[in-house]
Design a protein around this motif. Structure first.
Motif, PDB file in Angstrom:
ATOM      1  N   ASN A 149      14.129  47.645  35.230  1.00 46.97           N
ATOM      2  CA  ASN A 149      13.667  47.390  33.861  1.00 46.97           C
ATOM      3  C   ASN A 149      14.341  48.351  32.882  1.00 46.97           C
ATOM      4  N   SER A 150      14.464  49.610  33.297  1.00 45.79           N
ATOM      5  CA  SER A 150      15.121  50.596  32.437  1.00 45.79           C
ATOM      6  C   SER A 150      16.616  50.311  32.338  1.00 45.79           C
ATOM      7  N   PHE A 151      17.233  49.915  33.457  1.00 46.10           N
ATOM      8  CA  PHE A 151      18.666  49.600  33.469  1.00 46.10           C
ATOM      9  C   PHE A 151      18.989  48.485  32.474  1.00 46.10           C
ATOM     10  N   ARG A 152      18.116  47.492  32.387  1.00 45.45           N
ATOM     11  CA  ARG A 152      18.372  46.362  31.484  1.00 45.45           C
ATOM     12  C   ARG A 152      18.243  46.752  30.012  1.00 45.45           C
ATOM     13  N   GLN A 153      17.717  47.929  29.730  1.00 46.82           N
ATOM     14  CA  GLN A 153      17.632  48.409  28.346  1.00 46.82           C
ATOM     15  C   GLN A 153      18.912  49.107  27.901  1.00 46.82           C
ATOM     16  N   LEU A 154      19.819  49.367  28.840  1.00 48.91           N
ATOM     17  CA  LEU A 154      21.090  49.995  28.492  1.00 48.91           C
ATOM     18  C   LEU A 154      21.997  49.012  27.759  1.00 48.91           C
ATOM     19  N   PRO A 155      22.948  49.504  26.973  1.00 47.95           N
ATOM     20  CA  PRO A 155      23.942  48.612  26.363  1.00 47.95           C
ATOM     21  C   PRO A 155      24.689  47.841  27.444  1.00 47.95           C
ATOM     22  N   GLU A 156      25.138  46.643  27.122  1.00 49.08           N
ATOM     23  CA  GLU A 156      25.814  45.792  28.090  1.00 49.08           C
ATOM     24  C   GLU A 156      27.021  46.491  28.718  1.00 49.08           C
ATOM     25  N   ARG A 157      27.740  47.270  27.912  1.00 49.38           N
ATOM     26  CA  ARG A 157      28.925  47.966  28.419  1.00 49.38           C
ATOM     27  C   ARG A 157      28.534  48.955  29.508  1.00 49.38           C
ATOM     28  N   CYS A 158      27.429  49.666  29.315  1.00 56.76           N
ATOM     29  CA  CYS A 158      26.951  50.609  30.328  1.00 56.76           C
ATOM     30  C   CYS A 158      26.527  49.871  31.598  1.00 56.76           C
ATOM     31  N   GLU A 160      27.606  47.039  32.732  1.00 51.55           N
ATOM     32  CA  GLU A 160      28.796  46.542  33.414  1.00 51.55           C
ATOM     33  C   GLU A 160      29.503  47.662  34.172  1.00 51.55           C
ATOM     34  N   LEU A 161      29.666  48.816  33.530  1.00 47.56           N
ATOM     35  CA  LEU A 161      30.361  49.939  34.163  1.00 47.56           C
ATOM     36  C   LEU A 161      29.583  50.468  35.359  1.00 47.56           C
ATOM     37  N   LEU A 162      28.274  50.671  35.199  1.00 46.25           N
ATOM     38  CA  LEU A 162      27.486  51.253  36.282  1.00 46.25           C
ATOM     39  C   LEU A 162      27.413  50.311  37.482  1.00 46.25           C
ATOM     40  N   ARG A 163      27.385  48.997  37.230  1.00 44.26           N
ATOM     41  CA  ARG A 163      27.395  48.052  38.356  1.00 44.26           C
ATOM     42  C   ARG A 163      28.672  48.204  39.180  1.00 44.26           C
ATOM     43  N   LEU A 164      29.805  48.263  38.507  1.00 43.36           N
ATOM     44  CA  LEU A 164      31.075  48.366  39.220  1.00 43.36           C
ATOM     45  C   LEU A 164      31.212  49.701  39.934  1.00 43.36           C
ATOM     46  N   VAL A 165      30.808  50.790  39.278  1.00 48.83           N
ATOM     47  CA  VAL A 165      30.924  52.111  39.893  1.00 48.83           C
ATOM     48  C   VAL A 165      30.043  52.211  41.131  1.00 48.83           C
ATOM     49  N   SER A 166      28.891  51.542  41.109  1.00 49.30           N
ATOM     50  CA  SER A 166      27.945  51.653  42.217  1.00 49.30           C
ATOM     51  C   SER A 166      28.350  50.825  43.429  1.00 49.30           C
ATOM     52  N   LEU A 167      29.399  50.007  43.307  1.00 49.79           N
ATOM     53  CA  LEU A 167      29.773  49.123  44.401  1.00 49.79           C
ATOM     54  C   LEU A 167      30.458  49.845  45.554  1.00 49.79           C
ATOM     55  N   ALA A 168      30.888  51.066  45.360  1.00 49.16           N
ATOM     56  CA  ALA A 168      31.570  51.800  46.430  1.00 49.16           C
ATOM     57  C   ALA A 168      31.187  53.266  46.366  1.00 49.16           C
ATOM     58  N   ASP A 169      31.186  53.906  47.550  1.00 45.14           N
ATOM     59  CA  ASP A 169      30.878  55.333  47.596  1.00 45.14           C
ATOM     60  C   ASP A 169      31.936  56.134  46.837  1.00 45.14           C
ATOM     61  N   ARG A 170      33.189  55.683  46.924  1.00 44.58           N
ATOM     62  CA  ARG A 170      34.283  56.307  46.194  1.00 44.58           C
ATOM     63  C   ARG A 170      34.935  55.250  45.306  1.00 44.58           C
ATOM     64  N   PRO A 171      34.395  55.033  44.116  1.00 47.17           N
ATOM     65  CA  PRO A 171      34.884  53.947  43.263  1.00 47.17           C
ATOM     66  C   PRO A 171      36.348  54.118  42.894  1.00 47.17           C
ATOM     67  N   ASP A 172      37.056  52.988  42.854  1.00 48.64           N
ATOM     68  CA  ASP A 172      38.469  52.958  42.483  1.00 48.64           C
ATOM     69  C   ASP A 172      38.553  52.797  40.968  1.00 48.64           C
TER      70      ASP A 172
END
Length: 212
Positions: A149-158, A160-172
């Motif tokens: 619920n808190s995550f959905r209150q973030l700006p869309e850009r945030c 999008e970025l946090l979803r991609l970064v969280s997809l790997a232990d060492r994000p590319d």
């Protein structure tokens, strides 16, 4: 439906377009029966998907199968994806979920191969349940719900970025930069600001544990 001539960059030439734009273009082309752009996307994006799968703990050879399954799923659902620009994120999420399932099956197989206790009245052939206790599960579900619920209150850009970064232990960061069109040098600082915003929102919710 948007036609390929109305591609995400406005032209059929995808030179200079982000990976996300090229993925959207490939989907639109495939829907019209033209498969070349999808083939190009498979060659370009498969390393990113493979890295994502491997980061979840999937074995080297099995990771290839998971990536192939992800592309097959895209072909199967190509006409049901309502937002072409979401294709790249759809692929990453699908690959990650398939990786989790592969890891779960591997662990389950290992448990079944483990030596069981003697099948006797004194040593019943059963293993203790690994399921979380009901009260623990409820608390975890409440925490997760508050987090999303808190995550959905973030700006869309945030988001999008946090979803991609969280997809790997060492994000590319190079792949993420290509996917969302953000300079590599800005990803780390932007991620930090987004996490700070998320922490502020969660702190305003009251009793929330970051370590539960």
């Amino acid at each position: 439906m948007t036609r390929p001539t109305d591609s995400p960059t406005g032209v059929n030439d995808q030179t200079g377009a982000s990976l996300g734009d090229r993925a959207a273009f490939a989907l639109l082309e495939f829907r019209e029966g033209r498969q070349q752009a999808l083939g190009d996307l498979i060659r370009e994006a498969s390393p990113l998907l493979w890295h994502t799968v491997r980061a979840q703990g999937v074995a080297h050879q099995e990771a290839d199968d998971v990536v192939q399954h992800t592309w097959a799923a895209l072909v199967k659902h190509a006409h049901t994806i309502t937002e072409p620009h979401a294709v790249l994120k759809w692929l990453l999420v699908t690959a990650r979920r398939a990786a989790w399932e592969a890891v779960r099956k591997t662990r389950d197989d290992a448990k079944r191969r483990a030596e069981l206790p003697d099948d006797s009245p004194d040593h019943p052939a059963s293993l203790p349940s690994s399921d979380p206790l009901p009260d623990t599960q409820v608390l975890q579900e409440e925490r997760d719900q508050m987090l999303w619920n808190s995550f959905r209150q973030l700006p869309e850009r945030c988001q999008e970025l946090l979803r991609l970064v969280s997809l790997a232990d060492r994000p590319d960061y190079r792949a993420i930069s290509s996917a969302i069109g953000m300079p590599m040098g800005s990803i780390g600082s932007t991620r930090g600001r987004c996490l700070a915003k998320l922490r502020t929102i969660l702190d305003e919710q009251g009793d929330f544990s970051w370590t539960t």
